[in-house]
Design an enzyme around this catalytic site. Structure first.
Site, PDB file in Angstrom:
ATOM      1  N   GLY A 232       0.830  -1.205   0.000  1.00 28.90           N
ATOM      2  CA  GLY A 232       0.000   0.000   0.000  1.00 28.90           C
ATOM      3  C   GLY A 232       0.858   1.246   0.000  1.00 28.90           C
ATOM      4  O   GLY A 232       2.015   1.225  -0.422  1.00 28.90           O
ATOM      5  N   SER A 233       0.277   2.316   0.521  1.00 28.20           N
ATOM      6  CA  SER A 233       0.941   3.617   0.431  1.00 28.20           C
ATOM      7  C   SER A 233       1.804   3.886   1.668  1.00 28.20           C
ATOM      8  O   SER A 233       1.631   3.253   2.719  1.00 28.20           O
ATOM      9  CB  SER A 233      -0.122   4.702   0.309  1.00 28.20           C
ATOM     10  OG  SER A 233      -0.924   4.682   1.472  1.00 28.20           O
ATOM     11  N   THR A 236      -0.237   4.777   4.857  1.00 26.94           N
ATOM     12  CA  THR A 236      -0.764   3.630   5.601  1.00 26.94           C
ATOM     13  C   THR A 236       0.361   2.935   6.363  1.00 26.94           C
ATOM     14  O   THR A 236       0.180   2.501   7.511  1.00 26.94           O
ATOM     15  CB  THR A 236      -1.471   2.657   4.631  1.00 26.94           C
ATOM     16  OG1 THR A 236      -2.521   3.371   4.000  1.00 26.94           O
ATOM     17  CG2 THR A 236      -2.034   1.453   5.341  1.00 26.94           C
ATOM     18  N   ALA A 237       1.546   2.844   5.735  1.00 23.35           N
ATOM     19  CA  ALA A 237       2.696   2.232   6.424  1.00 23.35           C
ATOM     20  C   ALA A 237       2.999   2.997   7.709  1.00 23.35           C
ATOM     21  O   ALA A 237       3.266   2.394   8.753  1.00 23.35           O
ATOM     22  CB  ALA A 237       3.914   2.227   5.505  1.00 23.35           C
ATOM     23  N   GLU A 254       5.502  -3.145   1.414  1.00 22.77           N
ATOM     24  CA  GLU A 254       5.715  -3.023  -0.036  1.00 22.77           C
ATOM     25  C   GLU A 254       4.961  -1.765  -0.451  1.00 22.77           C
ATOM     26  O   GLU A 254       3.729  -1.771  -0.551  1.00 22.77           O
ATOM     27  CB  GLU A 254       5.178  -4.254  -0.750  1.00 22.77           C
ATOM     28  CG  GLU A 254       5.820  -5.524  -0.221  1.00 22.77           C
ATOM     29  CD  GLU A 254       6.060  -6.586  -1.276  1.00 22.77           C
ATOM     30  OE1 GLU A 254       5.391  -6.562  -2.308  1.00 22.77           O
ATOM     31  OE2 GLU A 254       6.937  -7.435  -1.051  1.00 22.77           O
ATOM     32  N   GLU A 400       4.496  10.192  -5.976  1.00 21.21           N
ATOM     33  CA  GLU A 400       3.873   9.094  -6.718  1.00 21.21           C
ATOM     34  C   GLU A 400       2.497   9.545  -7.219  1.00 21.21           C
ATOM     35  O   GLU A 400       1.661   9.992  -6.438  1.00 21.21           O
ATOM     36  CB  GLU A 400       3.704   7.871  -5.812  1.00 21.21           C
ATOM     37  CG  GLU A 400       3.191   6.672  -6.578  1.00 21.21           C
ATOM     38  CD  GLU A 400       2.991   5.437  -5.707  1.00 21.21           C
ATOM     39  OE1 GLU A 400       2.425   5.569  -4.605  1.00 21.21           O
ATOM     40  OE2 GLU A 400       3.398   4.347  -6.141  1.00 21.21           O
TER      41      GLU A 400
END
Ligand code: NAD
Length: 492
Positions: A232-233, A236-237, A254, A400
């Site tokens: 995810g983004s 969120t990490a 990832e 991104e």
């Protein structure tokens, strides 16, 4: 949004049962090619999340106690179920997130089978340790053991693929699993949960759909969860890292990228242009690809030739065709959801406001791009867009975008190309196009990136690790990352 009737409803898989969310709460799922609601998925609560974790916790000891061969047999059965339901799974993935049917059918489904079979083949290796003689009377050895309950959190751009790489390897290593697909595109994962219900013992594999902002903390903080894998983004990490900070647990992250495709003057330009135009950023799921080559670094002497080549490709309606995503002749799908559609549009405008030149594209909306199909008028369509600038510092070169937008930047020397490629916070992937073997090796070593492809792009395989560096994350969804080592010493 108006609530429609007669829509297919999908269910969570918890403890071997197909269930709705507590209280029957549902989220509408939108077909991004039309902008219309087409299905409903559970809007699970914290209570539902805990039930899924407890089911996995309960199932763990018996699953761990099976032999690797017995676990492998279940994984092979899963691959078989996917193969025999491939047409249906491909169609659900296409309708739910817009990835065109020609790619989900002929690209995605065979890859899913390969991943589940690869995990089955590696199951016996997963728990294999090493013997470490320490002295004539002391034997040391390592055991590789599963973590326990693994939570896999997946994004909307590749639901079934990320489900596969997390669940298959975690299960092969002896963990039990809770998969949480994105609430934006959960149908295919929920349907796969249903198909696999009787393949695994109750509670070994659970699938639960709900908003990450509401159930994410519960899923990652719960003390019975021993490892979390997110695709995810970065945002969120960070939330997951904060939520688990009190009691840290191993994470696989990832995340996103701003990958560079670097074209030197000695490259095979025709091949490079084809790769850029078909499977690097202008893809069947419209550049919603973590490794999308959103920056094209091109030697100044060939930049016009490359720009013309890519433009010719993108402007050719036989090669880049919008249309119903279920039509096998359609090559270019919509953006998977409205909020991402708006984000991409605003990035294109931002690039122009920042002074980038529009080389190709820039238009959006079904009504504008597919004027002969009124049914697609409200879909989230974006034209493949190529921008050009001299500065890597523009926000469109640093952030991104996650869509069919690439920015070309010229360079003059190899050193400059390296500095530009490494000049973002990300480090997921890079492409190098050159016929000079020595340069290829120099570039591979100089690029800060988890993956480097030379004279090809986006080539991944089950025998290679896949992960990022810097803000693109750490860890890999591979069998090695789903078991931990225990050091054992016996005094003889
Ligand atoms: P996202 O981070 O918004 O959502 C991913 C998942 O996290 C979803 O299931 C979501 O519900 C969940 N989530 C959201 N908030 C949470 C929280 N607080 N706690 C726990 N879970 C939470 O990402 P997205 O928009 O679905 O996907 C796009 C992103 O994924 C892009 O950045 C893309 O680069 C990245 N991606 C990376 C890879 C890779 O392999 N590196 C592959 C595909 C996508």
């Amino acid at each position: 949004m108006a609530v429609s009737t007669d829509l297919k409803e999908y269910h969570n898989l918890v403890g071997g049962e197909l269930r709705g969310a507590t209280g029957g709460a549902l989220t509408d799922s939108i077909d991004p090619s039309t902008g219309k609601v087409w299905a409903r998925v559970p809007k699970s609560s914290k209570e539902d999340a805990v039930a899924a974790i407890e089911a996995a916790q309960h199932a763990f000891p018996a699953w761990k106690a099976l032999s690797a061969g017995e676990r492998a047999a279940c994984l092979r059965d899963a691959a078989e179920v996917i193969a025999s339901n491939g047409g249906e799974l491909a169609a659900l993935e296409t309708q739910d997130n817009g990835w065109v049917i020609r790619e989900t059918t002929y690209g995605l489904i065979p890859v899913l089978q390969q991943v589940w079979l690869d995990a089955a083949a590696k199951a016996t290796e997963a728990n294999r340790g090493q013997t470490v003689p320490m002295s004539p009377t002391t034997l040391g050895y390592t055991l590789r053991e599963p973590y326990g309950v693994v939570v896999g959190i997946t994004p909307w751009n590749a639901p079934l693929f990320t489900f596969a790489i997390k669940a298959a390897y975690a299960l092969a290593a002896g963990n039990t699993v809770v998969i949480k697909p994105s609430e934006q595109a959960a149908v295919s994962s929920l349907h796969l949960g249903k198909l696999l219900k009787d393949v695994f013992p109750e509670g070994v594999l659970n699938v639960i759909c709900g908003p990450g902002s509401q159930i994410g903390d519960t899923l990652v903080e719960h003390p019975a969860v021993s490892k979390v894998s997110l695709t995810g983004s970065g945002g969120t990490a960070s939330s997951i890292a904060k939520a688990t900070a009190g009691k840290p647990k191993p994470l696989i992250l990832e995340l996103g990228g701003k990958s560079a495709n670097i074209l030197f003057e000695d490259a095979n330009i025709e091949k490079a242009v084809e790769a850029i135009s078909t499977h690097s950023i202008f893809t069947g799921n419209s550049g919603q690809l973590c490794v999308g080559s959103s920056r094209l670094l091109v030697h100044r002497s060939i930049i016009d030739q490359v720009a013309d080549g890519v433009k010719n490709y993108l402007a050719n309606p036989d090669l880049k065709k919008f249309g119903p995503t279920m039509d096998p002749s359609t090559t270019t799908g919509p953006i998977a959801n409205k909020s991402q559609f708006e984000t991409i549009k605003s990035y294109i405008q931002l690039g122009l406001d920042e002074g980038a030149e529009l080389v190709y594209g820039g238009r959006s909306g079904g009504a504008e791009l597919i004027s002969d199909r009124s049914d697609l008028a409200d879909g989230y369509w974006i034209e493949p867009t190529l921008l050009k600038t001299e500065s890597n510092e523009l926000r469109v070169c640093q952030e991104e975008i996650f869509g069919p937008v690439a920015v070309m930047i010229p360079f003059d020397t190899e050193e400059e190309a390296i500095a530009l490629a490494n000049g973002t916070e990300f480090g997921l992937a890079a492409g190098v196009w050159t016929t000079d073997l020595s340069r290829a090796h120099r570039m591979i070593s100089a690029l800060d990136s988890g993956n480097v492809w030379v004279n090809t792009y986006a080539r991944v395989g089950t025998d290679l690790p896949f992960g990022g560096v810097k803000s693109s994350g750490f860890g890999t969804d591979s069998i090695e990352d789903y078991s931990r080592e225990k050091a054992c010493v016996i005094e003889l």
